[in-house]
Motif scaffolding. Structure first.
Motif, short mmCIF file in Angstrom:
data_model
loop_
_atom_site.label_atom_id
_atom_site.label_comp_id
_atom_site.label_asym_id
_atom_site.label_seq_id
_atom_site.Cartn_x
_atom_site.Cartn_y
_atom_site.Cartn_z
N THR A 40 0.84 -1.19 0.00
CA THR A 40 0.00 0.00 0.00
C THR A 40 0.88 1.24 0.00
N SER A 41 0.62 2.17 -0.91
CA SER A 41 1.38 3.42 -0.94
C SER A 41 0.48 4.57 -0.51
N PHE A 42 1.08 5.61 0.08
CA PHE A 42 0.35 6.78 0.57
C PHE A 42 0.87 8.00 -0.19
N GLU A 43 -0.03 8.66 -0.88
CA GLU A 43 0.41 9.77 -1.75
C GLU A 43 0.34 11.12 -1.04
N SER A 44 -0.79 11.50 -0.49
CA SER A 44 -0.95 12.83 0.10
C SER A 44 -0.82 12.73 1.62
N GLU A 45 0.44 12.82 2.09
CA GLU A 45 0.68 12.64 3.53
C GLU A 45 -0.02 13.69 4.38
N SER A 46 0.07 14.97 3.96
CA SER A 46 -0.45 16.05 4.81
C SER A 46 -1.96 15.94 5.00
N SER A 47 -2.69 15.60 3.94
CA SER A 47 -4.16 15.51 4.08
C SER A 47 -4.55 14.33 4.96
N LEU A 48 -3.79 13.20 4.85
CA LEU A 48 -4.06 12.04 5.71
C LEU A 48 -3.82 12.39 7.18
N ILE A 49 -2.74 13.13 7.44
CA ILE A 49 -2.41 13.49 8.82
C ILE A 49 -3.47 14.44 9.39
N GLU A 50 -3.85 15.45 8.60
CA GLU A 50 -4.86 16.40 9.07
C GLU A 50 -6.19 15.70 9.34
N GLU A 51 -6.54 14.78 8.47
CA GLU A 51 -7.79 14.02 8.64
C GLU A 51 -7.77 13.23 9.95
N GLN A 52 -6.61 12.57 10.25
CA GLN A 52 -6.50 11.77 11.47
C GLN A 52 -6.44 12.66 12.71
N GLU A 53 -5.83 13.85 12.61
CA GLU A 53 -5.79 14.78 13.74
C GLU A 53 -7.22 15.16 14.16
N LYS A 54 -8.05 15.45 13.18
CA LYS A 54 -9.45 15.80 13.47
C LYS A 54 -10.17 14.62 14.12
#
Length: 735
Positions: free
Chosen positions: A309-323
């Motif tokens: 599994t590859s992850f392309e948009s790190e920042s959006s994934l992190i922001e989503e999980q922070e919320k």
């Protein structure tokens, strides 16, 4: 022979149960002095049904199976009655001879039967019905039994115990005498016989100090001792010097033996340049050289392979999980999460209160919807339990993850793990051999996150794997340094970080704190220089002060940890004192240097996959059988039964060494610290001890010892070759 021990002579009628690995049997035994068979149990070698045996042991009453005879020693003997002779000749020892033929032989020669077979075997031909094949079978078996008696007599004659003599004969048979006379050091391949035992036997056989056999075995032994001290290799010059000094072997003979061992590929030599660019030859046992080689190769293999599994948009994934998680990562944590998404292998290191657990929870929350097959593991059962408690996710030991049995690991390169994401906690505790086995089973497409505190003590087993990983520069590393608000008010956390930074902990202020309940702190230092008074204060704190003022259970919430095993403030002596105070009158029995009692706190000292108990597991003794010296111990997962020959797996755990406390947390920790512990006064030892306490840490001892521990950063450096292996791999890749 003790009053309880007796000797029985008779015939083994039937084997009811047997364990081929240990030699343990339960059998039906007909004694010469009894009419009915009795039940016997013990360890035997090369014994067949209907063989006549002399058993030495004692009677006991089993709760379920009733009266039994438990034997400690056995010896095959020649039967003396005509009935016994018939049974012996018709037993499995003499194949092809039935009861009728045996009866005819004994009827013909009577009580002289065995003398006739011994001195005039041709007379067997005068008995009707005995053909050439049967005669040959009788004579061959007779010679073998005579050989057994000759071998056992020889072995006992050169000072070998009965138990070891049986093991030697079981492995080498009639070759035993010739083997011992040629090279007694070959006995070290037999369980329980080490170099020192073999050396004593060699002396009885007339071998001198400078025997080439002794020289080679001595070098292997001295190198193994360094493995026990945590090194995976050792400088050639130091190895030769220490072997000469300790075993009194001429240096030139040692050099010749070393060259031969290297040529025979029993040892391996690597040229190494230390940090000061001084050249050293490092000597390895092959299993450690190969293990470090595989560890480096497997890390590079996983790092450089394509992920499932590859992850392309790190920042959006992190922001989503922070919320989703309702928290905001600091920069170091954000860097760590980015690295976990970007790299196949990541190391996360940091001290207490720096957010390692929060980070693991965050990564799990972010990756679980995208990666269904995830495993969390740790080196010990207690460490795995801690991960489960702090993350809410199920975790196991690495051994259980690899499906370990007493025959080895079922998960390996041919049968790899199924998980795509593997998160390993307490990585500083993982030694070279365990890391080798673990990485062999990790699929190339998997992701691996190694979490640990590199400033803690290194593994009990050989190697400094986490430190070598970090210093190799081959693996991405994130170090968490920020102490979060909830931990910043803890003197335990603050003082642990001071020690890590080489600063004396804030103990003068705390030692002057009052004891009023509303002013209680979580870290205390009590100054005392007299070791006997330190012990008195430990007993007072453990059994009265802490339970009263912190409302903690003295048995299971409070843990005494100490730098040393022996000495006035060592684990052995403290266990005796604490046991006398906390559990003085319960039923029990003595085993070696310990007295086990019902109610005692116990620690498992090694992995036992059959029992599913692991090194560091804590339990309580719930029942004991003093006559047979058997224990029943309640662990968290089950009640476990220990036979007398398994008791070395256990030790009292009122007090344990700092090394044994790794990977565990306790509500309260009490630790003696004096200059008498000078050999163990290390910064990482004090740091590890302080970080074991969750609610309370009390140091009792000398301020000078605290200062010495803080100042002493590196005298326990270990020799390893792992960083060399990474450098060698990188050079090969570049070329």
């Amino acid at each position: 022979m003790s009053e309880e021990e007796v000797i029985l002579v008779g015939t083994l009628e039937k084997i009811l149960y047997s364990n081929p690995e240990s030699g343990f049997i339960i059998g039906s035994f007909l004694s010469e002095k009894s009419i009915r068979p009795i039940t016997v149990k013990g360890v035997v070698y090369n014994t067949l049904v209907h063989e006549t045996l002399r058993l030495k042991g004692n009677w006991e009453n089993h709760k379920i199976y009733g009266r039994q005879f438990s034997f400690r020693e056995f010896m095959p003997v020649t039967p003396t009655s005509e009935e016994g002779m018939v049974r012996y000749l018709s037993s499995q020892v003499f194949k092809g001879i039935g009861e009728k033929t045996a009866t005819r032989i004994v009827k013909k020669f009577g009580l002289n039967t065995f003398n006739i077979i011994d001195s005039s075997p041709e007379m067997l031909s005068t008995i009707k019905g005995i053909n050439k094949k049967q005669k040959k079978s009788i004579l061959n078996a007779w010679e073998e039994q005579r050989g057994l008696r000759d071998v056992m007599s020889f072995l006992r004659g050169v000072g070998i115990s009965h138990a070891y003599a049986q093991r030697i004969y079981a492995k080498h048979g009639l070759n035993s005498i010739a083997l011992l006379k040629a090279n007694p050091y070959q006995l070290t391949d037999i369980s329980g016989i080490g170099f020192l035992t073999a050396d004593g036997i060699a002396r009885n056989l007339g071998f001198d100090n400078n025997s080439p056999h002794r020289s080679a075995a001595g070098l292997l032994y001295m190198l193994e001792q360094q493995m026990l001290n945590g090194h995976t290799c050792f400088p050639k010059h130091d190895l030769l010097k220490r072997t000469t000094e300790e075993l009194l072997i001429d240096n030139k003979i040692l050099e010749t033996s070393l060259s031969q061992l290297l040529e025979d590929r029993l040892l391996h030599c690597v040229e190494h340049y230390d940090e000061k660019k001084v050249k050293q030859d490092l000597i390895f046992r092959m299993r450690y050289y190969r293990a470090e080689q595989r560890v480096s190769e497997n890390i590079i293999r996983i790092l450089n392979s394509q992920a499932y599994t590859s992850f392309e948009s790190e920042s959006s994934l992190i922001e989503e999980q922070e919320k989703k998680a309702g928290l905001e990562l600091d920069q170091a944590q954000r860097d760590a999460v980015n690295a976990a998404l970007k790299h196949k292998v990541l190391i996360v290191t940091g001290g207490p209160g720096t957010g390692k657990t929060t980070l693991v929870q965050f990564i799990l929350g972010m990756m679980r919807p995208r990666i269904p097959a995830i495993a969390l593991a740790a080196p010990t059962g207690r460490a795995a339990k801690r991960i489960t408690e702090t993350t809410g996710e199920s975790a196991s030991t690495i051994h259980r993850l690899l499906e370990a049995t007493n025959l080895g690991f079922q998960r390996n390169r041919e049968n790899p793990l199924n998980q795509e994401l593997l998160i390993i906690d307490e990585t500083s505790m993982i030694d070279t051999l365990l890391m080798d086995n673990f990485l062999e089973a990790v699929p190339s497409a998997s992701r691996l996150i190694l979490v640990g505190d590199v400033d803690q003590l290194p593994s009990v087993g050989a190697g400094t794997v986490l430190l070598d990983f970090i210093k190799s520069g081959s693996i991405p590393v994130v170090r968490l340094n920020h102490i979060f608000r909830q931990a910043s008010g803890s003197f335990i956390t603050l003082n642990a970080h001071k020690v890590r930074q080489g600063l004396v902990p804030d103990i003068k202020i705390l030692s002057q704190q009052t004891d009023k309940k509303n002013q209680l702190q979580d870290f205390y230092f009590i100054e005392e220089s007299n070791p006997e008074k330190i012990v008195e204060k430990i007993l007072l704190m453990n059994t009265e002060r802490i339970p009263q003022r912190f409302e903690l259970d003295p048995m299971m919430d409070i843990q005494v940890i100490t730098p040393m095993h022996r000495g006035v403030t060592g684990a052995l002596q403290l266990n005796r004192k604490l046991q006398e105070k906390m559990n003085p009158d319960a039923e029990g029995f003595e085993h070696r240097e310990q007295f086990f009692r019902v109610g005692d706190k116990i620690m498992q000292q090694q992995n036992d996959y059959d029992k599913q108990v692991f090194n560091g597991d804590l339990g309580r003794i719930v029942d004991c059988e003093p006559k047979s010296k058997e224990l029943h111990v309640k662990f968290e997962h089950a009640n476990v039964h220990y036979k007398s020959n398994e008791l070395d797996q256990l030790s009292l755990a009122y007090a344990i060494t700092v090394h044994k406390s790794q990977g565990s947390e306790y509500a309260a920790v009490i630790m003696p610290l004096t200059t008498h512990h000078y050999m163990m006064l290390q910064r990482n030892l004090l740091y590890t001890a302080i970080t074991r306490g969750k609610q309370l840490v009390i140091l009792i001892g000398m301020l000078a010892a605290v200062r010495k521990a803080v100042e002493n950063e590196g005298t326990l450096n270990r020799y390893t070759g792992l960083r060399n292996q990474f450098s060698e791999l990188e050079r090969n890749i570049l070329h």
